[in-house]
Motif scaffolding. Structure first.
Motif, short mmCIF file in Angstrom:
data_model
loop_
_atom_site.label_atom_id
_atom_site.label_comp_id
_atom_site.label_asym_id
_atom_site.label_seq_id
_atom_site.Cartn_x
_atom_site.Cartn_y
_atom_site.Cartn_z
N PRO A 136 14.92 17.97 -18.00
CA PRO A 136 15.09 17.16 -16.81
C PRO A 136 16.06 15.99 -17.03
O PRO A 136 16.08 15.38 -18.10
CB PRO A 136 13.71 16.63 -16.48
N VAL A 137 16.85 15.71 -16.00
CA VAL A 137 17.88 14.69 -16.06
C VAL A 137 17.52 13.53 -15.14
O VAL A 137 17.12 13.73 -13.99
CB VAL A 137 19.25 15.27 -15.63
N ILE A 138 17.66 12.31 -15.67
CA ILE A 138 17.46 11.08 -14.90
C ILE A 138 18.60 10.14 -15.25
O ILE A 138 19.02 10.06 -16.41
CB ILE A 138 16.10 10.44 -15.23
N SER A 139 19.09 9.42 -14.26
CA SER A 139 20.17 8.46 -14.46
C SER A 139 19.67 7.07 -14.07
O SER A 139 19.04 6.90 -13.04
CB SER A 139 21.37 8.86 -13.60
N VAL B 128 17.07 10.64 -9.80
CA VAL B 128 16.25 11.69 -10.40
C VAL B 128 16.73 13.04 -9.88
O VAL B 128 16.76 13.25 -8.67
CB VAL B 128 14.76 11.49 -10.04
N CYS B 129 17.12 13.92 -10.79
CA CYS B 129 17.55 15.26 -10.37
C CYS B 129 16.33 16.01 -9.84
O CYS B 129 15.31 16.13 -10.52
CB CYS B 129 18.18 16.02 -11.52
N MET B 130 16.44 16.50 -8.62
CA MET B 130 15.33 17.23 -8.01
C MET B 130 15.68 18.70 -7.83
O MET B 130 15.04 19.41 -7.06
CB MET B 130 14.97 16.59 -6.66
N GLY B 131 16.72 19.17 -8.54
CA GLY B 131 17.03 20.59 -8.54
C GLY B 131 15.84 21.37 -9.06
O GLY B 131 15.00 20.84 -9.79
#
Length: 80
Positions: A53-56, A7-10
């Motif tokens: 938001p980006v999630i991988s 999970v991108c937390m930027g």
């Protein structure tokens, strides 16, 4: 671990929904009793702010993830 969720937390992804998405992921994993089978990690900014938001999940990146699409993504990836 069989699966990895990142999970991108930027600051951009976090403010645009990944704070809530993280809670949904944790709840989904625990509710389906698969929290011990999945490695859940946070990432620093992954430089994809425009599509966040980006999630991988297992190396596949998902963009513009909100609570509704995230639930569908999780069910498609983890429904047994």
């Amino acid at each position: 671990m069989a699966h990895v969720i990142k999970v991108c937390m930027g600051s951009s992804c976090f403010a645009r929904g990944n704070a809530k998405n993280l809670q949904l992921i944790q709840s989904f994993l625990k509710g389906n009793k698969i929290d011990t089978e999945v490695e859940l990690t946070g990432l620093r900014c992954c430089n994809r702010c425009a599509v966040g938001p980006v999630i991988s999940i297992d190396g596949k990146e998902y963009h513009h993830v909100d609570n509704g699409t995230l639930l569908d993504i999780l069910e498609n990836n983890f429904r047994k």
